[in-house]
Structures are given as C-alpha cells and as structure tokens.
Scaffold this active site. Sequence first.
Site, mmCIF file in Angstrom:
data_model
loop_
_atom_site.group_PDB
_atom_site.id
_atom_site.type_symbol
_atom_site.label_atom_id
_atom_site.label_comp_id
_atom_site.label_asym_id
_atom_site.label_seq_id
_atom_site.Cartn_x
_atom_site.Cartn_y
_atom_site.Cartn_z
ATOM 1 N N CYS A 175 3.281 8.416 1.672
ATOM 2 C CA CYS A 175 3.715 7.414 2.651
ATOM 3 C C CYS A 175 3.947 6.103 1.909
ATOM 4 C CB CYS A 175 2.633 7.252 3.719
ATOM 5 S SG CYS A 175 2.999 5.956 4.921
ATOM 6 N N CYS A 229 5.613 -7.478 7.634
ATOM 7 C CA CYS A 229 6.606 -6.955 8.563
ATOM 8 C C CYS A 229 6.903 -8.026 9.611
ATOM 9 C CB CYS A 229 6.073 -5.696 9.243
ATOM 10 S SG CYS A 229 7.275 -4.908 10.348
ATOM 11 N N CYS A 272 4.630 -5.701 16.103
ATOM 12 C CA CYS A 272 4.019 -4.733 17.034
ATOM 13 C C CYS A 272 2.534 -5.098 17.197
ATOM 14 C CB CYS A 272 4.176 -3.316 16.514
ATOM 15 S SG CYS A 272 5.896 -2.868 16.248
ATOM 16 N N CYS A 314 -0.470 -3.257 15.271
ATOM 17 C CA CYS A 314 -0.262 -2.873 13.868
ATOM 18 C C CYS A 314 -0.745 -3.961 12.927
ATOM 19 C CB CYS A 314 1.221 -2.597 13.640
ATOM 20 S SG CYS A 314 1.623 -2.210 11.935
ATOM 21 N N CYS A 324 -1.637 2.007 8.241
ATOM 22 C CA CYS A 324 -0.790 1.160 7.406
ATOM 23 C C CYS A 324 -1.118 -0.315 7.536
ATOM 24 C CB CYS A 324 0.676 1.465 7.667
ATOM 25 S SG CYS A 324 1.473 0.549 8.944
ATOM 26 N N GLU A 330 0.829 -1.199 0.000
ATOM 27 C CA GLU A 330 0.000 0.000 0.000
ATOM 28 C C GLU A 330 0.864 1.250 0.000
ATOM 29 O OE1 GLU A 330 -2.529 -0.174 3.450
ATOM 30 O OE2 GLU A 330 -2.755 -2.320 3.205
HETATM 31 N N1 SAH Z 1 8.284 -0.193 11.015
HETATM 32 C C1 SAH Z 1 8.383 1.216 11.039
HETATM 33 C C2 SAH Z 1 7.538 1.916 9.985
HETATM 34 C C3 SAH Z 1 6.159 1.396 9.745
HETATM 35 S S1 SAH Z 1 4.962 1.761 11.000
HETATM 36 C C4 SAH Z 1 8.056 1.738 12.430
HETATM 37 O O1 SAH Z 1 7.832 0.921 13.314
HETATM 38 O O2 SAH Z 1 8.119 2.922 12.646
HETATM 39 C C5 SAH Z 1 4.756 3.494 10.880
HETATM 40 C C6 SAH Z 1 4.032 4.097 12.032
HETATM 41 O O3 SAH Z 1 2.652 3.720 12.016
HETATM 42 C C7 SAH Z 1 4.611 3.632 13.353
HETATM 43 O O4 SAH Z 1 4.835 4.683 14.238
HETATM 44 C C8 SAH Z 1 3.532 2.732 13.839
HETATM 45 O O5 SAH Z 1 3.575 2.644 15.202
HETATM 46 C C9 SAH Z 1 2.256 3.389 13.309
HETATM 47 N N2 SAH Z 1 1.095 2.497 13.357
HETATM 48 C C10 SAH Z 1 1.034 1.197 13.027
HETATM 49 N N3 SAH Z 1 -0.197 0.690 13.271
HETATM 50 C C11 SAH Z 1 -0.940 1.687 13.779
HETATM 51 C C12 SAH Z 1 -2.292 1.781 14.240
HETATM 52 N N4 SAH Z 1 -3.119 0.747 14.236
HETATM 53 N N5 SAH Z 1 -2.703 2.984 14.683
HETATM 54 C C13 SAH Z 1 -1.862 4.050 14.701
HETATM 55 N N6 SAH Z 1 -0.597 4.017 14.287
HETATM 56 C C14 SAH Z 1 -0.127 2.845 13.833
#
Ligand code: SAH
Length: 372
Positions: free
Chosen positions: A124, A131, A135, A138, A354, A111
């Site tokens: 973006c 990934c 996390c 996410c 994302c 995406e």
């Molecule tokens: N792996 C990298 C980049 C991808 S995530 C990282 O961890 O930074 C990019 C941002 O989107 C990160 O700050 C992540 O915490 C946030 N993100 C992911 N899922 C999310 C969600 N459900 N709600 C809000 N932010 C989210």
Amino acid sequence: MPQTTSQTEFALPVIELQAPPRRAIMELNSDELTAWLASFGQPRFRAGQIRRWLVQRRIQSFDQMTDLPAELRTQLAKEFRFSPFEIMRHQISKDETEKLLLRLQDGELVECVLMRDPGRRTVCISTQVGCAMGCVFCASGLLGVIRNLTPTEIIEQVLVLHRMMKDDERITNVVVMGIGEPLANYRGLMDSLTFLTAKDGFGLGARRITVSTVGLPDRIRELARSGQQYNLAVSLHAPNDALRTEIVPVNRSIGIQEILLAADDYFEMTGRRISYEYVLMSGINDQPQHAEELASLLRGRNAHVNLIPMNGVSELVMTAPRDPDTQQFLEILELRGITATVRKRKGADIDAACGQLRLNREHDRSGGSVPS
Ligand code: SAH
C-alpha cells in the site's frame, strides 16, 4: 552598507550556498545515467546493470552491486544516495504486516505498508505528503496537504519493501491507498504506474494495481482513457449527498451522481468492476437505512462494496461500528443483490491505518501529546 538589512536578507544567500542534497540514483533517467557513466569512461551497458540491481534485486547499498568495478561503486556512493528515503521506523505486526515511516530528502514523512495473505503480497503506497480532501475520519488529512510525491518517491516505496522481503517472496499487488489523493497527483501517479507495469520496469500487471480515489470524475475518465486495466476503488462512505458532504467535504462541489456516472464510464471503458469503499462509523453511516439507500444507489451497477470498520484515530471522536451493525449492513446489501465484503483488519497493533504514524510523528515534533 545599508542600515536596515534584516536577518532574513542575510540568511538567504547562506542557504543558497549550501551544497544541494545528493540526488537519489533512481531519480536519474537512463539518458542522465548513461551520460554520468560516460563521464567516467564507463560503457552504456552499466546503466542497465545498475537499474537491474535497483529494481529487481534485494540489496541495500552500492557496495553490493558486485558486477560493477569497485571504483565505480565507490564513485556512485560518493555522488548519489542509494535511496531517496531514510527509514525512520519499521514496524512488524503479529500478522506479519510491515509498515515503514519514511523520511524524504526535504524532511517530510510518508508511510507505506506490506500486507501478507496466502499467495498474495500487497503493498500500500502513498502519493502525497498529507492530503487536501479533509475526510473527517482519516488521519492523513488532519494536517492538510504539503506536496505531491515525485514518481521516484512513489515507485521507491514499492522497491524499498521489495528489497526487504525474503528471497522467495515477491510483491503481487499494489494498492494506491496510502496517504494522499492519488488522482490529485495525476502526473506523479501515472508516471509511477507506467514504471511499475513496464516490462523493463517492475513488470506488474495493471490488473494487480488498484487506485483508490475520493472520486474526482474528470480524472476517473482520464484514467480510463489511459487504456490500462487498473482497478478503481471509489471511497463512497455515504449513500446520499447530505451525509457524504459531512463526511467527505470535497463532495459538496462534486456530488455522488457525478461520481457514479464517471465510475460507470470507467467500467464501460476498461471492463474492470468498480469497488466502492465504505468506512463504517458507529451511529453515523452504519444503520440499516444507510444500507438500504446504498443498495438502491448501486443496484444494476457492476460494483463490489468493501465495508471497512473504521480504525480508531485518537484525535477523532468517530468510532468503529459495533459488530452486529456491520453484520446487518452486510446482510442488507447481500439481500438486495449487491456483492459486498467486510475488509479484514491488518496490522491493527501497529497503527497501520493510513496516515497514523506520520500524524503521531508530526505531533511529537510540535510537542503534542499523542503517543507514537
Ligand atoms: N484518497 C484516496 C486514497 C487514500 S485513503 C481515497 O480517498 O480513497 C484509502 C482508504 O482508506 C479510503 O477508502 C479511506 O476511506 C480509508 N481510510 C482512511 N482513514 C481510515 C480510518 N480511520 N479507518 C478506516 N479506513 C480509513
């Protein structure tokens, strides 16, 4: 003929005999393109013409490369794909955020998003299919990682969105915050950023590019040594290791202190202020004691905190924080002298967080019940 030949052994040569998918034109470097042109008796300067069309202009097919001879355009269309992607889905939100679900040549999905603010157009982009960081809040990591994106696949997300914009609009910023951990695809990331910042590439200033990372200390230092002034965003999400390891599992083998020290070095070497991203989840990391602890962690550091109210993901139990909790969190940080902002939600009505579109589509494919 052997009696025990299995079906797989028969199947393999058949697959190998199939014609390889046509390469996307952007996958050719300039030597390859020049050599290909020479085989049709075409001069070297055509490579520059083609590249200008692909990188700077807003066309959708070889046919529109009007300063090339017609036969050459036909030949290009025969031998190459115009783009390495097929656009599976194009959504436009009420706030004019646009989101694309792209199908790569091997069928995988990624995406990218275009966000509009006054005087600013931010793209973006993703760096991996899935990934590996895991996390817990996410959508991108729920199915693990499949592969790294190639530099061309990373660059093309920017170019595809650029080609879709109106004539008087241009991309001003790129954030590497889509699917994947950019520093886990370090070579792919660096090659694509080199192109995006090159004068004869996309020509964006390094200061207009932000790399967001879960926090891989060695790679953060390597990025600093690249000598470019990219902005660094570190996804922190918790003010102590016990909580962070629950939310960001890779933290177990790294630890917050190591990340902060690497980020300090990044600031020393590049002069760029570090952003710390903190996704607020109701009742998990959004309480006053978390804000206090975060403030003492960052005190004296040249840092900015981006508070991000969690976007709901239907598979997950964590939810967005209550507005008063977000407000209180922000106030505590400010009171302690830490600059912070609450990130505005963009594209909320099109699942722009994302990894959500890809996740929904993968569920559809496997017969899951998630609406897309
Ligand atoms: N792996 C990298 C980049 C991808 S995530 C990282 O961890 O930074 C990019 C941002 O989107 C990160 O700050 C992540 O915490 C946030 N993100 C992911 N899922 C999310 C969600 N459900 N709600 C809000 N932010 C989210």
